[in-house]
Design a protein around this motif. Sequence first.
Motif, PDB file in Angstrom:
ATOM      1  N   VAL A   9       0.835  -1.202   0.000  1.00 30.22           N
ATOM      2  CA  VAL A   9       0.000   0.000   0.000  1.00 30.22           C
ATOM      3  C   VAL A   9       0.870   1.252   0.000  1.00 30.22           C
ATOM      4  CG1 VAL A   9      -0.347   0.082   2.524  1.00 30.22           C
ATOM      5  CG2 VAL A   9      -2.068   1.075   0.989  1.00 30.22           C
ATOM      6  N   ASN A  99      -8.407   6.192 -10.503  1.00 33.65           N
ATOM      7  CA  ASN A  99      -8.324   4.729 -10.416  1.00 33.65           C
ATOM      8  C   ASN A  99      -7.163   4.274  -9.544  1.00 33.65           C
ATOM      9  OD1 ASN A  99     -10.608   4.403 -12.010  1.00 33.65           O
ATOM     10  ND2 ASN A  99      -9.432   4.261 -13.902  1.00 33.65           N
ATOM     11  N   ARG A 102      -8.187   4.842  -5.982  1.00 35.32           N
ATOM     12  CA  ARG A 102      -9.152   3.814  -5.549  1.00 35.32           C
ATOM     13  C   ARG A 102      -8.432   2.504  -5.234  1.00 35.32           C
ATOM     14  NH1 ARG A 102     -13.290   3.317  -3.506  1.00 35.32           N
ATOM     15  NH2 ARG A 102     -14.325   1.917  -4.920  1.00 35.32           N
ATOM     16  N   GLU A 103      -7.379   2.207  -5.982  1.00 38.86           N
ATOM     17  CA  GLU A 103      -6.592   1.006  -5.690  1.00 38.86           C
ATOM     18  C   GLU A 103      -5.929   1.122  -4.317  1.00 38.86           C
ATOM     19  OE1 GLU A 103      -3.129  -1.848  -7.623  1.00 38.86           O
ATOM     20  OE2 GLU A 103      -3.592   0.051  -8.592  1.00 38.86           O
ATOM     21  N   GLU A 105      -7.023   2.954  -1.898  1.00 37.08           N
ATOM     22  CA  GLU A 105      -8.145   2.871  -0.950  1.00 37.08           C
ATOM     23  C   GLU A 105      -8.535   1.415  -0.690  1.00 37.08           C
ATOM     24  OE1 GLU A 105     -12.843   4.173  -0.728  1.00 37.08           O
ATOM     25  OE2 GLU A 105     -11.548   5.128  -2.214  1.00 37.08           O
ATOM     26  N   ARG A 106      -8.604   0.613  -1.750  1.00 39.37           N
ATOM     27  CA  ARG A 106      -8.970  -0.803  -1.598  1.00 39.37           C
ATOM     28  C   ARG A 106      -7.913  -1.590  -0.828  1.00 39.37           C
ATOM     29  NH1 ARG A 106     -11.087   0.261  -6.731  1.00 39.37           N
ATOM     30  NH2 ARG A 106      -9.197  -0.443  -7.787  1.00 39.37           N
ATOM     31  N   MET A 107      -6.710  -1.101  -0.779  1.00 35.86           N
ATOM     32  CA  MET A 107      -5.663  -1.748   0.006  1.00 35.86           C
ATOM     33  C   MET A 107      -5.641  -1.214   1.438  1.00 35.86           C
ATOM     34  SD  MET A 107      -2.646  -1.667  -2.846  1.00 35.86           S
ATOM     35  CE  MET A 107      -1.512  -2.814  -2.104  1.00 35.86           C
ATOM     36  N   SER A 109      -8.092   0.359   3.265  1.00 34.37           N
ATOM     37  CA  SER A 109      -9.277   0.108   4.102  1.00 34.37           C
ATOM     38  C   SER A 109      -9.226  -1.244   4.813  1.00 34.37           C
ATOM     39  CB  SER A 109     -10.554   0.244   3.281  1.00 34.37           C
ATOM     40  OG  SER A 109     -10.716   1.580   2.865  1.00 34.37           O
ATOM     41  N   PRO A 110      -8.934  -2.355   4.121  1.00 40.29           N
ATOM     42  CA  PRO A 110      -8.830  -3.627   4.846  1.00 40.29           C
ATOM     43  C   PRO A 110      -7.630  -3.676   5.794  1.00 40.29           C
ATOM     44  CG  PRO A 110      -8.623  -3.983   2.464  1.00 40.29           C
ATOM     45  CD  PRO A 110      -8.854  -2.532   2.687  1.00 40.29           C
TER      46      PRO A 110
END
Length: 119
Positions: A9, A99, A102-103, A105-107, A109-110
């Motif tokens: 990340v 984009n 967002r990638e 963010e997708r890493m 957040s979890p």
Amino acid sequence: MKTFRDLQVWQKAMVLVTKCYSITSNFPKEELFSLTSQIRRSSISIPSNIAEGFGRDTNKDYLRFLTISLGSLFEFQTQIEIAYNLKYIDEENFNLLYNDSREVERMLSPFIRKIKETL
């Protein structure tokens, strides 16, 4: 994991900063100390807070810096949309930055959820 540099990340966030600087270098000169600066500062804040949190003694501190990083990411997304609306960024570059963000963010957040589970 030895250093924050090993975090994917953080690596993705660093790529985002580099792209951000490249794209914002074409903004109008009168925006240098306003929107250009804001976008660059929020992008820099994303990997910087990931790194700073990594160096903290507790997961509670780490979580705080990761959530600051996520807030900076959302700030960045808002600012690039403003730049797009003002036609400082064309659609292709907006989509590229959005984009990529967002990638991250997708890493992120979890990762935040995982750290929360340790508290």
